[in-house]
Design a protein around this motif. Sequence first.
Motif, short mmCIF file in Angstrom:
data_model
loop_
_atom_site.label_atom_id
_atom_site.label_comp_id
_atom_site.label_asym_id
_atom_site.label_seq_id
_atom_site.Cartn_x
_atom_site.Cartn_y
_atom_site.Cartn_z
N ILE A 74 4.77 -4.46 10.39
CA ILE A 74 5.62 -5.41 9.67
C ILE A 74 6.48 -4.66 8.66
O ILE A 74 7.69 -4.92 8.53
CB ILE A 74 4.76 -6.48 8.96
N LEU A 75 5.88 -3.71 7.95
CA LEU A 75 6.63 -2.90 7.00
C LEU A 75 7.78 -2.17 7.71
O LEU A 75 8.93 -2.19 7.25
CB LEU A 75 5.71 -1.88 6.33
N GLY A 76 7.46 -1.53 8.84
CA GLY A 76 8.49 -0.81 9.58
C GLY A 76 9.58 -1.72 10.10
O GLY A 76 10.76 -1.36 10.10
N ILE A 128 -3.87 -6.36 3.04
CA ILE A 128 -3.25 -5.13 3.53
C ILE A 128 -1.73 -5.26 3.49
O ILE A 128 -1.01 -4.32 3.11
CB ILE A 128 -3.74 -4.82 4.96
N PHE A 129 -1.21 -6.43 3.88
CA PHE A 129 0.24 -6.66 3.87
C PHE A 129 0.81 -6.55 2.46
O PHE A 129 1.90 -5.98 2.26
CB PHE A 129 0.52 -8.05 4.46
N PHE A 130 0.09 -7.06 1.47
CA PHE A 130 0.56 -6.97 0.08
C PHE A 130 0.74 -5.52 -0.34
O PHE A 130 1.78 -5.14 -0.91
CB PHE A 130 -0.44 -7.67 -0.85
N TYR A 131 -0.27 -4.69 -0.07
CA TYR A 131 -0.19 -3.30 -0.52
C TYR A 131 0.85 -2.51 0.27
O TYR A 131 1.52 -1.63 -0.29
CB TYR A 131 -1.57 -2.64 -0.43
N TYR A 132 1.03 -2.82 1.54
CA TYR A 132 2.11 -2.17 2.28
C TYR A 132 3.48 -2.60 1.76
O TYR A 132 4.43 -1.80 1.74
CB TYR A 132 2.00 -2.48 3.78
N SER A 133 3.61 -3.86 1.34
CA SER A 133 4.89 -4.36 0.86
C SER A 133 5.35 -3.64 -0.40
O SER A 133 6.56 -3.54 -0.67
CB SER A 133 4.80 -5.86 0.58
N LEU A 134 4.41 -3.12 -1.18
CA LEU A 134 4.78 -2.35 -2.36
C LEU A 134 5.60 -1.11 -1.99
O LEU A 134 6.38 -0.62 -2.80
CB LEU A 134 3.51 -1.91 -3.12
N ALA A 135 5.43 -0.63 -0.77
CA ALA A 135 6.11 0.59 -0.33
C ALA A 135 7.42 0.32 0.38
O ALA A 135 8.07 1.26 0.85
CB ALA A 135 5.18 1.40 0.59
N LEU A 136 7.86 -0.95 0.46
CA LEU A 136 9.05 -1.27 1.26
C LEU A 136 10.29 -0.53 0.77
O LEU A 136 11.02 0.09 1.56
CB LEU A 136 9.29 -2.78 1.24
N LEU A 137 10.57 -0.57 -0.52
CA LEU A 137 11.79 0.06 -1.04
C LEU A 137 11.75 1.59 -0.94
O LEU A 137 12.72 2.19 -0.47
CB LEU A 137 12.05 -0.40 -2.47
N PRO A 138 10.68 2.26 -1.38
CA PRO A 138 10.69 3.73 -1.23
C PRO A 138 10.70 4.18 0.22
O PRO A 138 11.34 5.18 0.56
CB PRO A 138 9.40 4.18 -1.95
#
Length: 517
Positions: free
Chosen positions: A271-273, A353-363
């Motif tokens: 989802i992040l990708g 898990i989705f919440f913590y991955y979403s933190l990395a969306l911008l970087p």
Amino acid sequence: MNPKHQMLRSSIVVAFFNLLGGLSGILVETSIAAHLGLSKSSDTFYVAYTIPYIITSLLAATGLYSLVPFFASLESGGDEREVWRGFSYVINILFVGLGAIAVVGAVASPWIIHGIAPGFLRSQLDDATQMSRWLFLIIIPAGIAEVLRSFLLSRHYFALSTATGFIRNLATILFILLGFHRFGPYSMVLGYMAGHLLQLLVLGVYVQLSFPARYSLTLTGSGESFRNLRGAGTAQVAGALGWQGVVVVERIIASFLPAGTLTALNYGFKILGTLAELLGGSVGTASLPGLSRAVATKNHEEQRRTFRDTLELSLLLLSPVAVFCLLLDHSIIHFVFQRGKFTSGATDLMAMIFFYYSLALLPFAFLRLLNFCLFARREPGVYFRLSMVQYSLILVFDLLYVGVLRMGAKGIPLGFLTGSLLACAWAIRRNLGGLNATLDRVLGRFAGKNITAVLLAALSVFALRAWMTPPVTTSQDFVYLCVICGVGGSVYLAAMAILRALPVTQLAMLWPRGNGS
């Protein structure tokens, strides 16, 4: 047309079809989740698909970062014969190379699967091995299709080249839905194979009818463009091996965590990708041909302006979505996944898990856009060093958070976040891709206005969450998300317009008659 308007127009075209591809890609995962849930069976399939998926992802990245600049540089020389010689060279090299990899992968599947998932039961290892042998075959049509797609992108044919992802995913979904009762988990294997073959057929027919292609059986190429391609290809392969190491180590770690965790981590990263590709990669894809031509003509001011515009447009698209993912994580996962064997407990795990991955969306999106710039500038060595720094940091923090601090499943997305943030800081400090010139006052003022608009959007989401009744059913989830995201998005866009960071009066200029994208 103003170059920034042209980029935005092309980005909208790419984003629209990437949206279809991204949504259909998520539907592929939800189709699998509905039949397998978060279970040993789902873990088995995703372990079997690990290496083929890594290779197909590498091929997609290679097409954007290496082949688009390659074809653009050949075209800028004005010799069509050289373009078609390069076209044939890439197809032939990939066919031979990927064929060899597919054979080796099929033969070595037992050792590959055991190495990826040492915590699996014997029955899981056997099933994953058999699936993996078939899945290795998809890398051949995936590679050839990527050549065709990259060629179309280099010629500014953005629509079909990005729409074929949707076509591929649709075929996969149909095979899963119609074939699961007969073939079980192997319907997923057949679906992926059918999807990649259909994608290749559509692209091949379109290229032949549009130009037509002048293919030849050549395996040699000379000149600066070919040398740059080989350098970029080598860096891509080396970078892919580094990322493969990260994925394998994370799968090893996850194989010892509770059943279903490996699948949940896989869904979270996909989802992040998908979001990074849809909202950041779309702008990068639209800007890459122009950026590559600016490099080829040594127009440094155009390079700087194009990359700055790329970052601005990506930030405009990514920022409100990051807010929604962080504040509405449980509702999003409940709406997308919770059906069939995907239980409420699975939703809770997946939402975390989705919440913590979403933190990395911008970087993560920033690093991806920087990679576009590095390959347009023909700096594959710099890309490789950046990749190795990022991957090494991710692994170190994965092991720290999960192995030492015992943080469980959330340790892996937190490791990804920490590694990506530190890699961004390293890239800025080292001035990779000329970032010091790009990150100027103009971009700084835009970023400041964007932060203000994001905070206002977040406040509106918080207020609506407190006021609205929490949803229970999927239909209620849909209405709930539409209302909150609609209001939050409107607040963000209104704030950007008031702050004069969004050129509202110029939007009508995006669609004048002329050459289409």
